[in-house]
Design an enzyme around this catalytic site. Structure first.
Site, PDB file in Angstrom:
ATOM      1  N   GLU A 108       0.780  -1.121  -0.164  1.00 50.59           N
ATOM      2  CA  GLU A 108       0.235   0.040  -0.157  1.00 50.59           C
ATOM      3  C   GLU A 108       0.817   1.282  -0.114  1.00 50.59           C
ATOM      4  OE1 GLU A 108      -2.496   1.426  -0.390  1.00 50.59           O
ATOM      5  OE2 GLU A 108      -4.311   0.814   0.437  1.00 50.59           O
ATOM      6  N   ASP A 109       0.336   2.141  -0.451  1.00 52.19           N
ATOM      7  CA  ASP A 109       1.218   3.665  -0.473  1.00 52.19           C
ATOM      8  C   ASP A 109       0.832   4.129   0.910  1.00 52.19           C
ATOM      9  OD1 ASP A 109      -1.689   3.818  -0.661  1.00 52.19           O
ATOM     10  OD2 ASP A 109      -1.455   5.446  -2.144  1.00 52.19           O
ATOM     11  N   ASP A 112      -4.400   5.031   6.125  1.00 51.64           N
ATOM     12  CA  ASP A 112      -5.004   6.046   6.861  1.00 51.64           C
ATOM     13  C   ASP A 112      -5.957   5.577   7.816  1.00 51.64           C
ATOM     14  OD1 ASP A 112      -6.071   8.678   7.338  1.00 51.64           O
ATOM     15  OD2 ASP A 112      -7.054   8.813   5.442  1.00 51.64           O
ATOM     16  N   ARG A 174       0.730  12.461  -8.402  1.00 48.88           N
ATOM     17  CA  ARG A 174       1.425  11.093  -8.048  1.00 48.88           C
ATOM     18  C   ARG A 174       2.861  11.000  -8.629  1.00 48.88           C
ATOM     19  NH1 ARG A 174      -2.747   7.659  -6.795  1.00 48.88           N
ATOM     20  NH2 ARG A 174      -4.599   7.802  -7.908  1.00 48.88           N
TER      21      ARG A 174
HETATM   22  P1  IMP Z   1      -7.777   4.097   4.378  1.00 48.88           P
HETATM   23  O1  IMP Z   1      -8.683   3.073   3.939  1.00 48.88           O
HETATM   24  O2  IMP Z   1      -8.439   5.365   4.935  1.00 48.88           O
HETATM   25  O3  IMP Z   1      -6.699   3.454   5.225  1.00 48.88           O
HETATM   26  O4  IMP Z   1      -7.542   4.676   2.953  1.00 48.88           O
HETATM   27  C1  IMP Z   1      -6.332   4.107   2.012  1.00 48.88           C
HETATM   28  C2  IMP Z   1      -6.326   4.873   0.828  1.00 48.88           C
HETATM   29  O5  IMP Z   1      -6.786   6.298   0.804  1.00 48.88           O
HETATM   30  C3  IMP Z   1      -5.016   4.864   0.489  1.00 48.88           C
HETATM   31  O6  IMP Z   1      -4.326   3.710  -0.205  1.00 48.88           O
HETATM   32  C4  IMP Z   1      -4.623   5.941  -0.512  1.00 48.88           C
HETATM   33  O7  IMP Z   1      -4.825   5.821  -2.001  1.00 48.88           O
HETATM   34  C5  IMP Z   1      -5.794   7.185   0.099  1.00 48.88           C
HETATM   35  N1  IMP Z   1      -5.335   7.976   0.953  1.00 48.88           N
HETATM   36  C6  IMP Z   1      -5.437   7.870   2.417  1.00 48.88           C
HETATM   37  N2  IMP Z   1      -4.680   9.275   2.753  1.00 48.88           N
HETATM   38  C7  IMP Z   1      -4.515   9.976   1.803  1.00 48.88           C
HETATM   39  C8  IMP Z   1      -3.701  10.948   1.577  1.00 48.88           C
HETATM   40  O8  IMP Z   1      -3.058  11.617   2.662  1.00 48.88           O
HETATM   41  N3  IMP Z   1      -3.145  11.607   0.483  1.00 48.88           N
HETATM   42  C9  IMP Z   1      -3.566  10.792  -0.892  1.00 48.88           C
HETATM   43  N4  IMP Z   1      -4.300   9.552  -0.630  1.00 48.88           N
HETATM   44  C10 IMP Z   1      -4.497   9.165   0.609  1.00 48.88           C
HETATM   45 MG    MG Z   2      -4.240   3.551  -2.294  1.00 45.87          MG
END
Ligand code: IMP
Ligand code: MG
Length: 184
Positions: A108-109, A112, A174
């Site tokens: 994963e990048d 969050d 990106r």
């Molecule tokens: P989660 O499900 O909230 O953990 O979100 C995960 C996905 O949301 C990541 O794989 C990112 O693609 C995107 N994401 C979460 N935070 C950021 C951010 O600060 N900048 C850009 N994309 C984000």
């Molecule tokens: Mg992502």
């Protein structure tokens, strides 16, 4: 030779400031690759990148590995063009590989809220892999809504919106080599 990127990036009337410089990122990705190389010695893992955000981290990471591995990708949509996680996820691209009895490393990048990676991990686990681990370049510990064990973390960062090195804002930015955080 590429020109260095600026320390501040203007996006409309908002500003992003540098959080992680490209050199720092490369150094850390190399370190993670060395650890992963040791952990997966003799195991031929399938390394699965979560699109789109992980594509740059994934490609740097696998270039630094000194073991054999297979590559696949998985795509979810969640954020739309928003800066706040909606927590809603939809599958857009499934795996091609047969993962039954294989050692899987999800890449994963950023983690969050943790909702996307938990959702994906559950799907993967239901296909009976030998093991599933998670590598993320970035983790926002204050923002986690779901308890999730992340095995390899590049950097823990504060709860700020970030762009660059694969991470987008409305699909742009990106291709920045460094990571920038929205100025408060
Ligand atoms: P989660 O499900 O909230 O953990 O979100 C995960 C996905 O949301 C990541 O794989 C990112 O693609 C995107 N994401 C979460 N935070 C950021 C951010 O600060 N900048 C850009 N994309 C984000
Ligand atoms: Mg992502």
């Amino acid at each position: 030779m590429c020109k260095n990127e600026a320390n501040i990036i203007k996006v409309g009337n908002e500003e992003f400031e540098i959080l992680l410089h490209e050199n720092e990122i490369q150094k850390r990705v190399k370190e993670l690759a060395e650890i992963i190389t040791e952990d997966y010695h003799g195991k031929l893992p399938i390394i699965i990148g979560i699109l789109n955000g992980s594509f740059i981290f994934m490609s740097d990471l696998v270039k630094y590995l000194s073991i054999q591995c297979e590559i696949d990708f998985f795509k979810l949509s969640s954020y739309g063009d928003e800066k706040i996680s909606s927590g809603k996820v939809k599958m857009l691209k499934d795996l091609n590989a047969d993962i039954n009895d294989r050692n899987i490393l999800l890449v994963e990048d950023i983690v969050d809220t943790g909702l996307s990676i938990s959702y994906i991990k559950n799907i993967i686990v239901s296909s009976n892999p030998a093991s599933v681990k998670i590598a993320t370049l970035l983790l926002k510990p204050e923002s986690l809504k779901q308890k999730i064990d992340v095995d390899y973390v590049g950097f823990e960062i504060p709860n700020r919106f970030v762009i660059g090195y694969g991470l987008d804002y409305a699909q742009k930015y990106r291709n920045l080599r460094s990571i920038y955080a929205l100025k408060q």
